[in-house]
Design a protein around this motif. Structure first.
Motif, short mmCIF file in Angstrom:
data_model
loop_
_atom_site.label_atom_id
_atom_site.label_comp_id
_atom_site.label_asym_id
_atom_site.label_seq_id
_atom_site.Cartn_x
_atom_site.Cartn_y
_atom_site.Cartn_z
N GLU A 1 -2.52 5.92 -6.53
CA GLU A 1 -1.89 6.27 -5.25
C GLU A 1 -0.53 6.90 -5.49
OE1 GLU A 1 -1.56 4.00 -1.70
OE2 GLU A 1 -3.61 3.19 -1.86
N PHE B 1 0.92 4.57 -0.32
CA PHE B 1 0.78 5.83 0.41
C PHE B 1 0.95 5.61 1.91
CE2 PHE B 1 -1.24 9.39 2.50
CZ PHE B 1 -0.79 10.48 1.75
N THR C 1 -6.41 6.57 -1.40
CA THR C 1 -6.49 6.04 -2.76
C THR C 1 -7.49 6.86 -3.56
OG1 THR C 1 -6.10 3.81 -1.90
CG2 THR C 1 -6.92 3.98 -4.15
N GLU D 1 -7.55 2.63 -9.69
CA GLU D 1 -7.10 3.16 -8.41
C GLU D 1 -5.77 3.87 -8.60
OE1 GLU D 1 -9.28 0.06 -5.35
OE2 GLU D 1 -7.17 -0.30 -5.86
N HIS E 1 0.89 -1.15 0.00
CA HIS E 1 0.00 0.00 0.00
C HIS E 1 0.93 1.21 0.00
CE1 HIS E 1 -3.16 -2.82 1.02
NE2 HIS E 1 -2.53 -3.17 2.11
#
Length: 253
Positions: A182, A52, A199, A180, A50
């Motif tokens: 990011e 971020f 996101t 998506e 993930h």
């Protein structure tokens, strides 16, 4: 007794939703998106995370890792070395750029089982590097299972520029695909005002085209998500067409 159960259930629901709220991204990040003649070598890091929130997941050795240059694909899988990114298993390699032009690096991972979503995730991930400020045919697809084909040159962009791409699935545009987006919060200096802003999301139009303006300098990941028409061990499979691009700031004189 009932008064005690309700808070416990609430906590469990919060944990469950927060653990699955962040988007997964295959990551393929070079030191720079533009290579100068003064420094022809660059390290590339392969991971799964993930980006971020900087929450890592273990990346098993990919099924495929290669570079495309002038229509020729070169297998780079033997060059990978074990590494750690966000305290999780990952890989790295060093590549020497010998000639000017456009180099597209591509990773096909081993399917990742995601218990929180009860499925498997396969992110076909690529990034494009320009050696010595050159490169053409950057809108040419690689021909892999699913991918984002840029409509904006995928290097040499200013922060704030609009980026456009087409999501392809089995070589055809995938209309209304959810994409998506990011930012790779590498230095952990940024915080989203609200969790929903970690996101970003955009939809492709009827031709599979999406548009997004990247407001900050750094690496941005785009993941066009579709369901596979097959299952793995009886579970659904998420196919991600992932592309990483670097946005650059203006330089002061």
């Amino acid at each position: 007794m009932r008064k005690q159960i309700i808070p416990v259930l609430t906590i469990l629901l919060v944990v469950a939703f927060s653990s699955s709220a962040f988007a997964h991204f295959g990551m393929l990040i070079p030191e720079n998106s533009i290579i100068s003649p003064k420094k022809k070598n660059a390290e590339l890091q392969l991971s799964f995370s993930h980006p971020f929130e900087l929450i890592g997941m273990n990346l098993v050795k990919p099924q495929k890792f290669s570079v495309f240059y002038e229509g020729k694909e070169t297998n780079l899988l033997p060059t990978l070395k074990e590494n750690k990114v966000m305290d999780h298993d990952s890989f790295k390699t060093e590549y020497k750029f010998k000639r000017p032009g456009m180099y597209t690096f591509f990773m096909e991972p081993t399917p990742y089982p995601e218990p929180a979503e009860d499925n498997y995730i396969i992110h076909y991930t690529k990034t494009v590097v320009s050696a010595f400020d050159e490169g053409e045919d950057w809108n040419k697809p690689l021909g892999v299972k699913t991918e984002i084909v840029p409509l904006t040159r995928p290097w040499g962009n200013y922060a704030g520029n609009v980026f456009q791409g087409i999501v392809l699935l089995d070589g055809k545009p995938a209309p209304f695909t959810r994409v998506e987006v990011e930012f790779y919060n590498k230095d952990a200096k940024l915080e989203a005002p609200y969790e929903c802003m970690v996101t970003q999301e955009v939809l492709c139009d009827e031709n599979g085209v999406f548009t997004f303006a990247c407001p900050k300098a750094g690496w941005w990941g785009f993941a066009g998500l579709n369901d596979a028409d097959y299952k793995i061990k009886g579970k659904d499979v998420e196919l991600g067409a992932v592309l990483w691009i670097e946005m650059l700031p203006f330089k002061n004189k």
